[in-house]
Design an enzyme around this catalytic site. Structure first.
Site, PDB file in Angstrom:
ATOM      1  N   LYS A 112       5.269  -0.106   0.164  1.00  0.00           N
ATOM      2  CA  LYS A 112       4.838   0.305   1.498  1.00  0.00           C
ATOM      3  C   LYS A 112       5.625  -0.403   2.612  1.00  0.00           C
ATOM      4  O   LYS A 112       5.767   0.136   3.701  1.00  0.00           O
ATOM      5  CB  LYS A 112       3.348   0.019   1.699  1.00  0.00           C
ATOM      6  CG  LYS A 112       2.417   0.561   0.615  1.00  0.00           C
ATOM      7  CD  LYS A 112       2.381   2.071   0.600  1.00  0.00           C
ATOM      8  CE  LYS A 112       1.168   2.644  -0.115  1.00  0.00           C
ATOM      9  NZ  LYS A 112       1.129   2.403  -1.575  1.00  0.00           N
TER      10      LYS A 112
HETATM   11  C1  LIG Z   1       0.684   3.315  -2.583  1.00  0.00           C
HETATM   12  C2  LIG Z   1       1.112   2.938  -3.947  1.00  0.00           C
HETATM   13  C3  LIG Z   1       1.413   3.912  -4.915  1.00  0.00           C
HETATM   14  C4  LIG Z   1       1.241   5.381  -4.656  1.00  0.00           C
HETATM   15  O1  LIG Z   1       2.158   5.880  -3.702  1.00  0.00           O
HETATM   16  P1  LIG Z   1       1.846   7.262  -2.947  1.00  0.00           P
HETATM   17  O2  LIG Z   1       2.924   7.407  -1.955  1.00  0.00           O
HETATM   18  O3  LIG Z   1       0.494   7.083  -2.320  1.00  0.00           O
HETATM   19  O4  LIG Z   1       1.849   8.321  -3.985  1.00  0.00           O
HETATM   20  C5  LIG Z   1       1.880   3.488  -6.156  1.00  0.00           C
HETATM   21  N1  LIG Z   1       2.010   2.180  -6.432  1.00  0.00           N
HETATM   22  C6  LIG Z   1       1.714   1.215  -5.539  1.00  0.00           C
HETATM   23  C7  LIG Z   1       1.861  -0.206  -5.936  1.00  0.00           C
HETATM   24  C8  LIG Z   1       1.272   1.553  -4.267  1.00  0.00           C
HETATM   25  O5  LIG Z   1       0.990   0.594  -3.390  1.00  0.00           O
END
Ligand SMILES: *Cc1c(COP(=O)(O)O)cnc(C)c1O
Length: 497
Positions: A112
């Site tokens: 993120k």
């Molecule tokens: C948010 C997240 C995901 C999923 O990603 P999306 O874009 O919501 O599909 C997978 N792994 C981790 C560690 C995350 O923080």
């Protein structure tokens, strides 16, 4: 380029789409077209830094930002203070066919950060372009990782505040500590007594509420979103698909033009959608493989063409993927419906009213040309962490391990053994007890807290504990608010007082 709503109507600029987050009709903003990058330009990325590739991709979408603005945002976001690896998204080989792209080298140790380190700059610039003087009040529903990344991105950024709603008792201990210890005088962290879907639906409801907008306006605040429903979250994620491809071509592991598969641990469908956008822009992607945990609503969708949410919600060891309503799927549905917002609106109405919709056999088979899917439950995930560690020495977090498991199953079922990249979305130390238990059995973690588990994991594997994790231990918890699902509005407004 302009931006439309997936449900019709809107036609806005890039900065407006980023400033407002969600369209007024409840739809998501989508670009009016996909800028095409010919192969020789992609090949040229070989000689460029991650930052330079980012500038080129962002410029192609964000037409009302100047080149200088984009450069400023990118240089600030992807600085050595924020990311501990100069490649930003380094690749590690598991074998001669499978690579892992590590997306967790930012401040909060999850992928993120790559979007959320950049978004505050894009939003602040957007406010200026649109002569917005109100405070931009970012609201975020988090399944664990977005919350901390958004808090770190917006902490003490002038003219903004950031409120995070997380599922109380639905995130890992490290994830919770990361959020509730956040400093800064514009940060708010609220536990919701429900799961992620409850928190996300609550935030979306607030966005759709005229009463809420009025109340915020009276406080001279403009609500906006830092969830992946904001287009400003997606476009930075497109960048690493290109960077990854270029890195592999540079190192001779891939011929320019050769199809590359990506396996993406998926929850809200933002990360994998960015891969789809990259493909539409001309990146030679073979298959995009969507990996789910036991909440396997998406793998069922890609098998049957039916999205069905009336099912049990499971808490798993990959909590950031504990989601049944994947918001960004709506953007893919828009493409699948040949960009007809009436069709999308009808599916969304059906989803809201009956908990499901069906796209039909023809559209499904078109999607299956590009997408494959699979899932792993917690037992399979734990076995995968251990298998990969024992066979290759590589330590994976549970989300990444879901993808790794699905990758192997996919190969066995289809015989497609193309060059493949697994997206590693979090550091294993964010989930130290689960990872340690996967390696040594559940007895090994009995009576240990998350920090002691991290310590044992480091001793066993030699993989160093990131400093962000060690630092948490001595940080005081500053945010204690918890609310019921129906109290999100009052609780948020109270927190501003
Ligand atoms: C948010 C997240 C995901 C999923 O990603 P999306 O874009 O919501 O599909 C997978 N792994 C981790 C560690 C995350 O923080």
């Amino acid at each position: 380029m302009s931006f439309y709503s997936t449900r019709g109507g809107a036609c806005v600029t890039a900065s407006q789409a980023i400033l407002w987050g969600l369209a007024k009709d409840g739809g998501l903003y989508v670009p009016s077209m996909f800028p095409l990058l010919p192969e020789d330009r992609i090949f040229g990325f070989c000689d460029l830094s991650y930052q330079s590739i980012a500038e080129r991709i962002l410029s192609a979408f964000l037409e009302d930002y100047s080149k200088a603005e984009i450069r400023e945002a990118v240089q600030a976001a992807y600085s050595p203070e924020n990311f501990d690896d100069p490649a930003i998204v380094p690749l590690k080989s598991l074998d001669d066919r499978v690579q892992v792209m590590e997306l967790f080298h930012g401040p909060t140790l999850a992928f993120k950060d790559i979007a959320l380190k950049l978004l505050p700059y894009l939003i602040r610039m957007a406010a200026k372009k649109n002569e917005e003087t109100r405070e931009i009040s970012i609201m975020v529903a988090t399944s664990g990782d977005t919350g901390k990344a958004a808090l770190e991105g917006f902490r003490d950024v002038d003219g903004t505040s950031c409120t995070v709603f997380y599922p109380h008792e639905g995130v890992s201990e490290m994830q919770r500590l990361q959020m509730v210890t956040t400093e800064g005088n514009n940060t708010h962290v609220i536990g919701v007594k429900g799961n992620f879907d409850d928190a996300q639906t609550g935030v979306k409801t607030l966005f759709g509420s005229a009463e809420f907008h009025e109340k915020m306006n009276a406080l001279h605040k403009l609500p906006s979103s830092a969830n992946s429903i904001n287009f400003g979250r997606l476009v930075p994620q497109v960048v690493y698909y290109f960077s990854c491809y270029a890195q592999l071509v540079c190192s001779g592991k891939l011929r320019m033009g050769q199809p590359l598969n990506f396996v993406v641990p998926t929850g809200n469908f933002g990360d994998i959608l960015a891969g789809y956008y990259a493909k539409r822009m001309g990146l030679p992607i073979g298959k995009l493989i969507c990996a789910s945990n036991r909440n396997n609503v998406l793998s069922d969708f890609f098998r049957d063409g039916v999205y069905y949410t009336h099912r049990t919600f499971f808490k798993t060891m990959s909590p950031s993927m504990d989601i049944l309503i994947s918001s960004n799927l709506e953007r893919l549905l828009y493409e699948s419906a040949d960009r007809d917002p009436k069709v999308v609106s009808e599916w969304m109405r059906s989803l809201k009213e009956s908990g499901s919709f069906s796209i039909g056999a023809q559209r499904l088979s078109a999607l299956q040309q590009t997408f494959a899917a699979g899932f792993a439950d917690d037992t399979m995930t734990a076995q995968e962490i251990r298998r990969v560690y024992e066979q290759t020495g590589y330590l994976m977090d549970p989300h990444t391990a879901v993808a790794s498991y699905v990758q192997r199953e996919y190969g066995l079922q289809t015989g497609d053994f193309s060059q493949t990249v697994i997206l590693a979305t979090a550091s294993p130390y964010k989930f130290a007890p689960e990872v340690l238990a996967a390696l040594q059995g559940s007895e090994a973690v009995q009576g240990l807290d998350a920090f002691q588990c991290a310590q044992k994991l480091q001793e066993m594997t030699g993989v160093p504990i990131p400093k962000q994790i060690s630092a948490l231990k001595s940080m005081p918890e500053r945010h204690h608010t918890v609310c019921e699902i129906g109290e999100m509005q009052e609780t948020m407004l109270n927190d501003f007082m």
